[in-house]
Design a protein around this motif. Sequence first.
Motif, PDB file in Angstrom:
ATOM      1  N   LEU A 109     -34.819 -21.274  39.246  1.00  0.00           N
ATOM      2  CA  LEU A 109     -34.767 -20.203  40.249  1.00  0.00           C
ATOM      3  C   LEU A 109     -35.898 -20.316  41.268  1.00  0.00           C
ATOM      4  CD1 LEU A 109     -34.041 -17.142  37.899  1.00  0.00           C
ATOM      5  CD2 LEU A 109     -32.410 -18.524  39.161  1.00  0.00           C
ATOM      6  N   ALA A 110     -36.815 -21.231  41.038  1.00  0.00           N
ATOM      7  CA  ALA A 110     -38.040 -21.270  41.853  1.00  0.00           C
ATOM      8  C   ALA A 110     -37.766 -21.596  43.310  1.00  0.00           C
ATOM      9  CB  ALA A 110     -38.990 -22.312  41.273  1.00  0.00           C
ATOM     10  N   CYS A 118     -46.437 -18.607  36.484  1.00  0.00           N
ATOM     11  CA  CYS A 118     -45.128 -18.913  35.890  1.00  0.00           C
ATOM     12  C   CYS A 118     -44.905 -20.424  35.971  1.00  0.00           C
ATOM     13  CB  CYS A 118     -44.036 -18.154  36.631  1.00  0.00           C
ATOM     14  SG  CYS A 118     -43.615 -18.905  38.208  1.00  0.00           S
ATOM     15  N   PRO A 119     -43.878 -20.951  35.311  1.00  0.00           N
ATOM     16  CA  PRO A 119     -43.670 -22.405  35.349  1.00  0.00           C
ATOM     17  C   PRO A 119     -43.247 -22.915  36.734  1.00  0.00           C
ATOM     18  CG  PRO A 119     -42.380 -21.370  33.597  1.00  0.00           C
ATOM     19  CD  PRO A 119     -42.914 -20.273  34.428  1.00  0.00           C
ATOM     20  N   GLY A 120     -42.703 -22.014  37.573  1.00  0.00           N
ATOM     21  CA  GLY A 120     -42.369 -22.375  38.952  1.00  0.00           C
ATOM     22  C   GLY A 120     -41.441 -23.578  39.050  1.00  0.00           C
ATOM     23  N   CYS A 157     -38.514 -24.250  36.498  1.00  0.00           N
ATOM     24  CA  CYS A 157     -37.563 -23.148  36.611  1.00  0.00           C
ATOM     25  C   CYS A 157     -36.558 -23.401  37.726  1.00  0.00           C
ATOM     26  CB  CYS A 157     -38.347 -21.871  36.890  1.00  0.00           C
ATOM     27  SG  CYS A 157     -37.271 -20.468  37.114  1.00  0.00           S
ATOM     28  N   ASN A 161     -38.937 -13.229  41.701  1.00  0.00           N
ATOM     29  CA  ASN A 161     -38.711 -12.609  40.395  1.00  0.00           C
ATOM     30  C   ASN A 161     -40.012 -12.173  39.719  1.00  0.00           C
ATOM     31  OD1 ASN A 161     -35.933 -12.701  40.359  1.00  0.00           O
ATOM     32  ND2 ASN A 161     -35.934 -14.850  39.753  1.00  0.00           N
ATOM     33  N   SER A 162     -41.114 -12.749  40.121  1.00  0.00           N
ATOM     34  CA  SER A 162     -42.456 -12.255  39.747  1.00  0.00           C
ATOM     35  C   SER A 162     -42.850 -12.474  38.300  1.00  0.00           C
ATOM     36  CB  SER A 162     -42.596 -10.742  40.036  1.00  0.00           C
ATOM     37  OG  SER A 162     -42.005 -10.392  41.233  1.00  0.00           O
ATOM     38  N   CYS A 163     -42.331 -13.529  37.689  1.00  0.00           N
ATOM     39  CA  CYS A 163     -42.730 -13.812  36.304  1.00  0.00           C
ATOM     40  C   CYS A 163     -44.233 -13.999  36.199  1.00  0.00           C
ATOM     41  CB  CYS A 163     -42.035 -15.064  35.798  1.00  0.00           C
ATOM     42  SG  CYS A 163     -40.258 -14.906  35.829  1.00  0.00           S
ATOM     43  N   SER A 214     -46.603 -16.606  41.276  1.00  0.00           N
ATOM     44  CA  SER A 214     -45.179 -16.700  40.919  1.00  0.00           C
ATOM     45  C   SER A 214     -44.496 -17.701  41.847  1.00  0.00           C
ATOM     46  CB  SER A 214     -44.464 -15.365  41.114  1.00  0.00           C
ATOM     47  OG  SER A 214     -45.038 -14.345  40.352  1.00  0.00           O
ATOM     48  N   GLY A 215     -43.544 -18.434  41.296  1.00  0.00           N
ATOM     49  CA  GLY A 215     -42.815 -19.423  42.102  1.00  0.00           C
ATOM     50  C   GLY A 215     -41.632 -18.827  42.857  1.00  0.00           C
ATOM     51  N   CYS A 216     -41.322 -17.565  42.621  1.00  0.00           N
ATOM     52  CA  CYS A 216     -40.305 -16.883  43.419  1.00  0.00           C
ATOM     53  C   CYS A 216     -40.455 -15.385  43.223  1.00  0.00           C
ATOM     54  CB  CYS A 216     -38.888 -17.354  43.070  1.00  0.00           C
ATOM     55  SG  CYS A 216     -38.210 -16.599  41.580  1.00  0.00           S
TER      56      CYS A 216
HETATM   57  S1  SF4 Z   1     -41.133 -16.260  39.102  1.00  0.00           S
HETATM   58 FE1  SF4 Z   1     -39.335 -17.338  39.723  1.00  0.00          FE
HETATM   59  S2  SF4 Z   1     -40.016 -19.472  39.637  1.00  0.00           S
HETATM   60 FE2  SF4 Z   1     -41.391 -18.341  38.363  1.00  0.00          FE
HETATM   61  S3  SF4 Z   1     -40.491 -18.513  36.319  1.00  0.00           S
HETATM   62 FE3  SF4 Z   1     -39.838 -16.565  37.251  1.00  0.00          FE
HETATM   63  S4  SF4 Z   1     -37.852 -17.035  38.035  1.00  0.00           S
HETATM   64 FE4  SF4 Z   1     -38.894 -18.995  37.728  1.00  0.00          FE
END
Ligand code: SF4
Length: 575
Positions: free
Chosen positions: A438-439, A430-432, A436, A475-477, A471-473
């Motif tokens: 939310l990261a 993900c862009p992390g 993002c 949320n598991s994108c 994933s950077g958080c």
């Molecule tokens: S996993 Fe978290 S950090 Fe990565 S894009 Fe989704 S919301 Fe953003």
Amino acid sequence: MYKYDHIDQTLVDQRVTQFRDQVERRLNGTLAEEEFRPLRLQNGLYHQRHAYMLRVAIPYGLLSSRQLRTLAFIADKYDRGYGHFTTRQNIQFNWVELEQTPDILAELAKVEMHAIQTSGNCIRNITSDAFAGVAADEYVDPRPICELLRQWSTLHPEFAHLPRKFKFAINGAKEDRTVLLCHDVGIELQKNPNINNGELTANIYAGGGMGRTPILGSLIKKDVPWQVLPSYLTALLRVYNRFGRRDNLYKARIKILVKALGPEEFARQVEGEWTQLHNATKQGKDNFSQAEWERVAKHFTKPSYKTLPALSDEQLQSHAESRLDANEKIAFTRWLERNVRPHQVPGYAPVILSLKPHGTAAPGDATSAQMNAIADLADQYSFGELRVTHEQNLVLADVEQAELLNLWRAAKNYNLVLPNIGLLTDIIACPGGDFCSLANAKSLPIAKAIQERFDDLDYLHDLGDITLNISGCINSCGHHHVGNIGVLGVDKDGEEWYQITLGGDQGNDASIGKVIGPSFYANEIPDVMTSIINTYVEQRSTDEPFIETYRRLGVIPFKEAAYKNNGKHSKGAAV
Ligand code: SF4
Ligand code: HEM
């Protein structure tokens, strides 16, 4: 490929006009940010760390070369010259200006694209197999059903304010290439002579998802005739709409409802609702008709394939032999092995263009020059169409085998032929924290550091199939839960840490990975990966892929190796 009729076109054109007005009102201050926010989200416009981010839908991952050229144009004119293909077959532009977004939507509308329902608590972009219509293991081409359901779900008034976002995936092949069980609803299409007289039917899985509580979907109903999918799905969504946990954001996804009720009880409630709906609508007024099917399905007939002989890999290699030097020959052979797949039609092959060059660009990023080049390649070699994979690569689905060498040469100029598909460096990320808001941590530098550590293609090919997702958080994108190796960014006392999961898998044997223990510092991650990979190499039996060695041995040897020389600074339990 589906072509908009005047209804589709009017709808997206009207959306552009509406949004232009909304943006104008926001800019002149008559619309406050709180009022504007839900309006912009309905058009896929997020406000991120540095700028606005626009998410554009690519329904079931299918694009024409003309559409890709428009995306390249948008990247150049309105962004910073690149776009990011995501795990849900969308493209994201990370640096757009609010005042320019109506113009971007207008450009998209010209080529039958939009950003409607790419955000918000509604039915999101419907995803499918990137090899739909060409895969050698396909039972049924899922695209007409995808398109019918796209039209059914777009701006569906009853499902515009669900408890949370809602994601469908649709598969029609033996191998699941859609991460079906990690979707709110997974639709498995089949055409089986023993079921419903060989009519197209669907098995419905519900309640899958990643995020904070990863759960695989459960089979809710078997053999639903295709005609009644709208009423069955309406019933399912109604049950969710009524009982989904609107009181708690973290418990609002359908997976929590299905888990709380149990799949049997959830299925029973859907069945009850469906029966009522059926009676109320006089047996299927709301369902798909044969005429509707024909209207849509005629857009997905086969292109004008030539009658060609099927060529074996050996024939392809010997064809290339005289035209390549020794190094090129190795690279081309590897590419045939990893990036070229079997096709339904003799003499053709689907080809995966890698968007994962080692260490130089974020996984899934394509520059405008690459997008334009790929559009040209699609025109020249693949009937002007291409697909987006959920692993963040692109596919040319209909390449003549005899043209593979020419295509490889042309794509090489744009850094698109790395033969790493399905290997350790074909990382989903993900862009992390780079983009993002939310990261908890960055993901792109972690992907880069791992790609730099494992840049020896001989070694990667020897390791074979391994998925690594970041994933950077929570949320598991980046799908870390279903990576054989998963990396999750976590925040501890304001610092960035990384938690490792092992044993996740996508596909027919989908599984959710297990956390191995306390998190690591960013700079430890390449060494941790080396320890895990070395353990695999030491312990594997001949030709045993990573996931099977893990399933045979369990987590212990990998965990011991990972913490032996690393994790000295790790504190506290895993998050
Ligand atoms: S996993 Fe978290 S950090 Fe990565 S894009 Fe989704 S919301 Fe953003
Ligand atoms: C940068 C802006 C983004 C934001 C604000 C965002 C937001 C979120 C949130 C809040 C969730 C968690 C939903 C839940 O509660 O389960 C989530 C999950 C997810 N997002 Fe994103 N995301 C972003 C970017 C992306 C990108 C770049 C991708 C693809 C690479 C993506 C694809 C997904 C997927 C596949 C999930 C999986 C979880 C699930 O559906 O169960 N998102 N995102």
